[in-house]
Scaffold this motif. Structure first.
Motif, mmCIF file in Angstrom:
data_model
loop_
_atom_site.group_PDB
_atom_site.id
_atom_site.type_symbol
_atom_site.label_atom_id
_atom_site.label_comp_id
_atom_site.label_asym_id
_atom_site.label_seq_id
_atom_site.Cartn_x
_atom_site.Cartn_y
_atom_site.Cartn_z
ATOM 1 N N SER A 166 13.651 -11.729 16.376
ATOM 2 C CA SER A 166 13.595 -10.262 16.663
ATOM 3 C C SER A 166 13.649 -9.424 15.468
ATOM 4 C CB SER A 166 15.171 -10.145 17.321
ATOM 5 O OG SER A 166 16.209 -10.486 16.425
ATOM 6 N N ASN A 167 13.284 -10.103 14.134
ATOM 7 C CA ASN A 167 13.316 -9.317 13.196
ATOM 8 C C ASN A 167 11.861 -8.839 12.926
ATOM 9 O OD1 ASN A 167 13.891 -8.065 10.625
ATOM 10 N ND2 ASN A 167 13.742 -10.184 9.433
ATOM 11 N N ILE A 168 11.404 -7.554 12.804
ATOM 12 C CA ILE A 168 10.103 -7.178 12.767
ATOM 13 C C ILE A 168 10.108 -6.365 11.509
ATOM 14 C CG2 ILE A 168 7.956 -5.623 13.412
ATOM 15 C CD1 ILE A 168 9.063 -6.587 16.349
ATOM 16 N N GLU A 169 9.393 -6.594 10.333
ATOM 17 C CA GLU A 169 9.632 -5.731 9.235
ATOM 18 C C GLU A 169 8.116 -4.984 9.113
ATOM 19 O OE1 GLU A 169 10.291 -8.302 6.000
ATOM 20 O OE2 GLU A 169 12.354 -8.756 6.641
ATOM 21 N N TRP A 170 8.336 -3.851 8.341
ATOM 22 C CA TRP A 170 7.005 -3.252 7.844
ATOM 23 C C TRP A 170 6.298 -3.868 6.926
ATOM 24 C CZ3 TRP A 170 4.296 0.208 10.767
ATOM 25 C CH2 TRP A 170 3.397 0.832 10.361
ATOM 26 N N ALA A 171 4.971 -3.960 7.086
ATOM 27 C CA ALA A 171 4.211 -4.502 6.110
ATOM 28 C C ALA A 171 3.054 -3.796 5.303
ATOM 29 C CB ALA A 171 3.342 -5.844 6.498
ATOM 30 N N GLY A 172 2.845 -2.488 6.076
ATOM 31 C CA GLY A 172 1.796 -1.631 5.318
ATOM 32 C C GLY A 172 0.406 -2.279 5.417
ATOM 33 N N TRP A 173 -0.250 -2.236 4.497
ATOM 34 C CA TRP A 173 -1.790 -2.658 4.471
ATOM 35 C C TRP A 173 -1.790 -4.339 4.167
ATOM 36 C CZ3 TRP A 173 -5.664 -0.182 6.682
ATOM 37 C CH2 TRP A 173 -5.375 1.432 6.885
ATOM 38 N N ASP A 174 -0.590 -4.913 3.764
ATOM 39 C CA ASP A 174 -0.459 -6.298 3.196
ATOM 40 C C ASP A 174 -1.229 -7.189 4.153
ATOM 41 O OD1 ASP A 174 1.037 -5.188 1.180
ATOM 42 O OD2 ASP A 174 2.922 -6.016 2.122
ATOM 43 N N ASN A 175 -1.432 -7.272 5.354
ATOM 44 C CA ASN A 175 -2.103 -7.982 6.227
ATOM 45 C C ASN A 175 -3.639 -7.958 5.831
ATOM 46 O OD1 ASN A 175 0.035 -9.304 7.524
ATOM 47 N ND2 ASN A 175 0.152 -7.394 9.073
ATOM 48 N N TYR A 176 -3.982 -6.487 5.876
ATOM 49 C CA TYR A 176 -5.486 -6.534 5.572
ATOM 50 C C TYR A 176 -5.997 -6.985 4.215
ATOM 51 C CZ TYR A 176 -5.456 -3.430 9.751
ATOM 52 O OH TYR A 176 -5.490 -2.912 11.294
ATOM 53 N N LEU A 201 -0.653 -11.272 11.574
ATOM 54 C CA LEU A 201 -1.940 -11.560 10.887
ATOM 55 C C LEU A 201 -3.048 -11.740 12.034
ATOM 56 C CD1 LEU A 201 -3.540 -12.047 8.419
ATOM 57 C CD2 LEU A 201 -2.817 -14.595 8.577
ATOM 58 N N ALA A 202 -2.628 -12.188 13.056
ATOM 59 C CA ALA A 202 -3.775 -12.517 14.099
ATOM 60 C C ALA A 202 -4.237 -11.274 14.766
ATOM 61 C CB ALA A 202 -2.950 -13.416 15.362
ATOM 62 N N SER A 203 -3.094 -10.289 15.022
ATOM 63 C CA SER A 203 -3.390 -8.867 15.320
ATOM 64 C C SER A 203 -4.350 -7.975 14.275
ATOM 65 C CB SER A 203 -2.046 -7.996 15.500
ATOM 66 O OG SER A 203 -1.048 -8.772 16.485
ATOM 67 N N THR A 204 -4.045 -8.274 13.095
ATOM 68 C CA THR A 204 -5.084 -7.742 12.129
ATOM 69 C C THR A 204 -6.520 -8.283 12.150
ATOM 70 O OG1 THR A 204 -3.116 -7.618 10.573
ATOM 71 C CG2 THR A 204 -5.246 -7.161 9.772
ATOM 72 N N LYS A 205 -6.616 -9.542 12.458
ATOM 73 C CA LYS A 205 -7.922 -10.077 12.466
ATOM 74 C C LYS A 205 -8.494 -9.493 13.697
ATOM 75 C CE LYS A 205 -6.987 -14.415 10.112
ATOM 76 N NZ LYS A 205 -7.008 -15.854 10.082
ATOM 77 N N ALA A 206 -7.767 -9.259 14.991
ATOM 78 C CA ALA A 206 -8.255 -8.770 16.219
ATOM 79 C C ALA A 206 -8.886 -7.398 16.127
ATOM 80 C CB ALA A 206 -7.178 -9.015 17.389
ATOM 81 N N ILE A 207 -8.170 -6.636 15.254
ATOM 82 C CA ILE A 207 -8.527 -5.101 14.924
ATOM 83 C C ILE A 207 -9.837 -5.408 14.252
ATOM 84 C CG2 ILE A 207 -7.949 -3.093 13.983
ATOM 85 C CD1 ILE A 207 -6.334 -3.854 16.674
ATOM 86 N N VAL A 208 -9.775 -6.094 13.296
ATOM 87 C CA VAL A 208 -11.262 -6.220 12.525
ATOM 88 C C VAL A 208 -12.177 -6.635 13.245
ATOM 89 C CG1 VAL A 208 -12.115 -7.280 10.499
ATOM 90 C CG2 VAL A 208 -9.850 -6.290 10.319
ATOM 91 N N PHE A 209 -12.009 -7.551 14.196
ATOM 92 C CA PHE A 209 -12.960 -7.997 14.828
ATOM 93 C C PHE A 209 -13.389 -6.963 16.056
ATOM 94 C CE2 PHE A 209 -13.346 -11.273 18.915
ATOM 95 C CZ PHE A 209 -14.734 -11.235 18.485
ATOM 96 N N PHE A 210 -12.552 -6.326 16.441
ATOM 97 C CA PHE A 210 -13.075 -5.105 17.406
ATOM 98 C C PHE A 210 -13.860 -4.109 16.847
ATOM 99 C CE2 PHE A 210 -12.123 -0.927 18.761
ATOM 100 C CZ PHE A 210 -12.675 -0.836 19.891
#
Length: 309
Positions: A64-74, A279-288
């Motif tokens: 349940s812990n969601i932290e803000w990462a900014g552009w780190d995933n990209y 990280l998977a969501s980030t890949k999905a956005i770049v993929f899109f």
């Protein structure tokens, strides 16, 4: 005077009736469209925008812990060798598969466009693989590559059947291409047949009288006239190639050693196997973004070259 007055009264009476009819039509349209629009919003639009938000967060998909990462995933994404490897594999798969699928689909349609007695049966046979689910197709061809090919090697002695197609990187790639062409060519064949039947026989006959041979008629007349169908088939082949998951998952599961791991399969594994949801969501956005850019460019370029019939 009376006629003018009666005309005004009838006009006043007609306007509410017209408004009621128009309102009723709009309500009918809304009643039919709203379920599809609601499902599209819930299944496509909202998850898409949620994925954009996830791409800027850090979450494993469980806690349940969601932290803000900014552009780190990209930033992490573009240093991820596995992502770059799967991206290059997907580009290679799309490039080779798109060309071969369209060539096979067009020439099947060209052959089925002749006055053959068995053309209806053959059209059904060629289209039938596309009716079967791609996951089932993958398991069927896995059985063929692992069980049937060794038997064919014993019968024929041919070296191509003696190879372990799903265990060697180069052979595994071509195994996916073969299955993709076998599965998709029949579907594109139907689109090409519809386009070929719209080509006027009079034009081809006139070209033949002017001295054009079969190849010249095909290249300079048939292909330009069916270019709208080529645009559609290229679009479908490119988008389906980028989104390949079922065949990849059932046939090779990304192996051997990740050499045939598509982007869609890697996104799935990161999200649901490795608990790297953001990280998977980030890949999905770049993929899109990549997929949308390539398909828009392809459609724009092909549309400019289409011939008005």
């Amino acid at each position: 005077m009376r006629q003018a007055l009666s005309g005004k009264l009838s006009g006043v009476a007609v306007r509410p009736a017209v408004k009621r009819t128009s309102l009723r039509k709009q309500l009918i349209y809304f009643a039919f469209v709203s379920p599809a629009l609601l499902l599209f919003t819930l299944i496509i639009v909202l998850p898409f925008f949620r994925a954009i938000l996830f791409s800027f967060q850090d979450w494993d998909g469980i806690s349940s812990n969601i932290e803000w990462a900014g552009w780190d995933n990209y930033i992490t994404l573009f240093h991820d060798k596995a992502f770059l490897k799967s991206f290059l594999f997907t580009l290679k798969y799309v490039a080779v598969g798109t060309v071969l699928v369209n060539i096979a689909g067009f020439f099947l349609a060209f052959a089925m466009n002749f006055a053959l007695k068995s053309k209806n049966v053959l059209r059904t046979v060629y289209f039938m693989p596309h009716v079967i689910g791609p996951l089932i197709i993958g398991f069927i061809w896995q059985f063929i590559f692992t069980q049937v090919f060794p038997n064919l090697a014993d019968l024929t002695g041919w070296g191509v059947f003696q190879k372990s197609w799903l265990a060697l990187p180069n052979y595994a790639f071509w195994a996916l291409i073969i299955v993709n062409v076998w599965y998709t060519a029949g579907y594109l064949m139907v689109i090409y047949i519809a386009a070929l039947q719209g080509v006027s026989p009079d034009l081809l006959e006139a070209a033949e009288i002017d001295g054009a041979n079969s190849w010249q008629r095909l290249w300079f007349m048939v292909l330009p006239l069916v270019r709208p169908a080529i645009t559609i088939c290229l679009f479908l082949a490119i988008t389906n190639g980028f989104k390949v998951f079922d065949l990849n998952f059932a046939l090779t599961k990304g192996g051997p050693f990740g050499s045939t791991e598509s982007l869609a399969l890697q996104i799935y594994q990161d999200a649901f196997s490795n608990n790297q949801y953001t990280l998977a969501s980030t890949k999905a956005i770049v993929f899109f973004v990549v997929l949308a850019s390539i398909t828009l460019i392809q459609v724009f370029v092909m549309k400019r070259k289409e011939v008005e019939m």
